[in-house]
Write an enzyme that holds these catalytic residues in place. Structure first.
Site, PDB file in Angstrom:
ATOM      1  N   GLN A   1      -6.209  -7.705   2.038  1.00  0.00           N
ATOM      2  CA  GLN A   1      -6.129  -8.896   3.004  1.00  0.00           C
ATOM      3  C   GLN A   1      -4.843  -9.954   2.541  1.00  0.00           C
ATOM      4  OE1 GLN A   1      -9.577 -11.056   3.403  1.00  0.00           O
ATOM      5  NE2 GLN A   1     -10.182 -11.008   1.348  1.00  0.00           N
TER       6      GLN A   1
ATOM      7  N   TYR B   1     -17.078  -9.218 -13.446  1.00  0.00           N
ATOM      8  CA  TYR B   1     -15.764  -9.502 -12.684  1.00  0.00           C
ATOM      9  C   TYR B   1     -14.955 -10.728 -13.280  1.00  0.00           C
ATOM     10  CZ  TYR B   1     -12.980 -11.227  -8.789  1.00  0.00           C
ATOM     11  OH  TYR B   1     -11.709 -11.528  -7.996  1.00  0.00           O
TER      12      TYR B   1
END
Length: 301
Positions: free
Chosen positions: A11, A134
């Protein structure tokens, strides 16, 4: 200028293909060697980080922009090697080869490098303390980029969404068309940031008359909760005729929506350093959402 854009199909990558185009020739690269429209491009294999140095050597770009990342926050908890390979090892390799070739390297990081216990927007030099794999992998990537000692830009961003890809806005619109009620976390605070803003500011930073270098926070301004963001999405969709029967949006607590990885409770980022360097304020999150909703409306016609 020749710009190597890694992660060109995501994106942010999609918007970078637009925003960087006026600056020169873009050489797009993805994991599969294919763009969303089926067009072929270069292959960037993040499962083999050393191959990325060979790619930079062969293409000899003037700038390298890395918009690729492992972003599956929950899956990363059980897939630590893959997360660190893509988010830490690969950026380190890219930063090293760029430093050797004296080529600027642009990299994107995340609010997840902070633990979310703060009560005011985090500054670039605030202590980091990621809560999960993460965030730890993205922080390791930042450290690897800095360790290469080349000219670099690290943009930390947060709560990214766009018309395309997998993101919160698209999930809310899909669920809103199926359900009468949406239950959304209301006690996690952050700043929704459209991918087009990230791309536009990145292009401005690369082309700035006084070259920027270092770590910057790049988000929209203001703050809301996931529940507040969901309400704004549903209201905006209803106003534009994109939803026939808008659902109720009910706030719930984090404990009512358990996830594999723990999320920061507060992840607003202070963008003052970046807006000062560019001598331009960043737009607020409602204005950013309005443009994306207008684009969705235009695409629906």
């Amino acid at each position: 200028m020749s710009i190597l854009l890694l992660g060109a199909n995501g994106q942010v990558g999609h918007e970078l293909r637009r925003s960087l185009a006026p600056l020169g020739r873009i050489v797009a690269a993805t994991r599969t060697g294919e763009l969303p429209d089926g067009a072929r491009c270069e292959v960037a294999n993040f499962d083999d980080p050393n191959s990325l140095a060979e790619l930079v050597e062969r293409l000899a770009p003037d700038v390298v922009v890395n918009a690729a990342a492992y972003t599956a926050v929950d899956r990363a908890e059980d897939d630590q090697e893959a997360a660190f390979r893509a988010n830490a090892e690969a950026p380190g390799v890219l930063a090293e080869i760029c430093a050797q070739r004296e080529v600027p390297f642009v990299h994107f990081s995340t609010d997840y490098v902070f633990d979310g216990t703060g009560t005011s927007p985090y500054r670039e030099d605030d202590p980091t303390a990621p809560l999960g794999v993460y965030g730890a992998s993205k922080l390791a990537g930042e450290e690897a980029v800095r360790a290469a000692r080349g000219r670099h830009l690290i943009f930390r961003t947060a709560w990214v969404y766009s018309v395309r890809g997998q993101n919160f806005l698209r999930t809310m619109l899909r669920l809103a068309a199926e359900r009468e009620e949406l239950r959304v976390v209301g006690d996690q605070i952050g700043t929704p940031t459209p991918a087009y803003l990230i791309a536009d500011v990145t292009a401005a930073a690369i082309s700035h008359s006084q070259p920027l270098s270092g770590t910057f926070h790049l988000t929209a301004t203001g703050e809301t909760s996931w529940h507040g963001f969901a309400e704004a999405i549903i209201d905006g969709a209803a106003e534009r005729g994109l939803l026939q029967r808008p659902p109720r949006v009910v706030a719930i607590g984090t404990e009512d929506y358990p996830t594999r990885a723990k999320r920061p409770g507060y992840s607003c980022l202070d963008t003052g350093k970046l807006s000062g360097a560019l001598s331009a304020p960043l737009l607020d999150w409602p204005a950013g959402l309005k443009k994306v909703m207008d684009d969705l409306k235009a695409e629906s016609r």
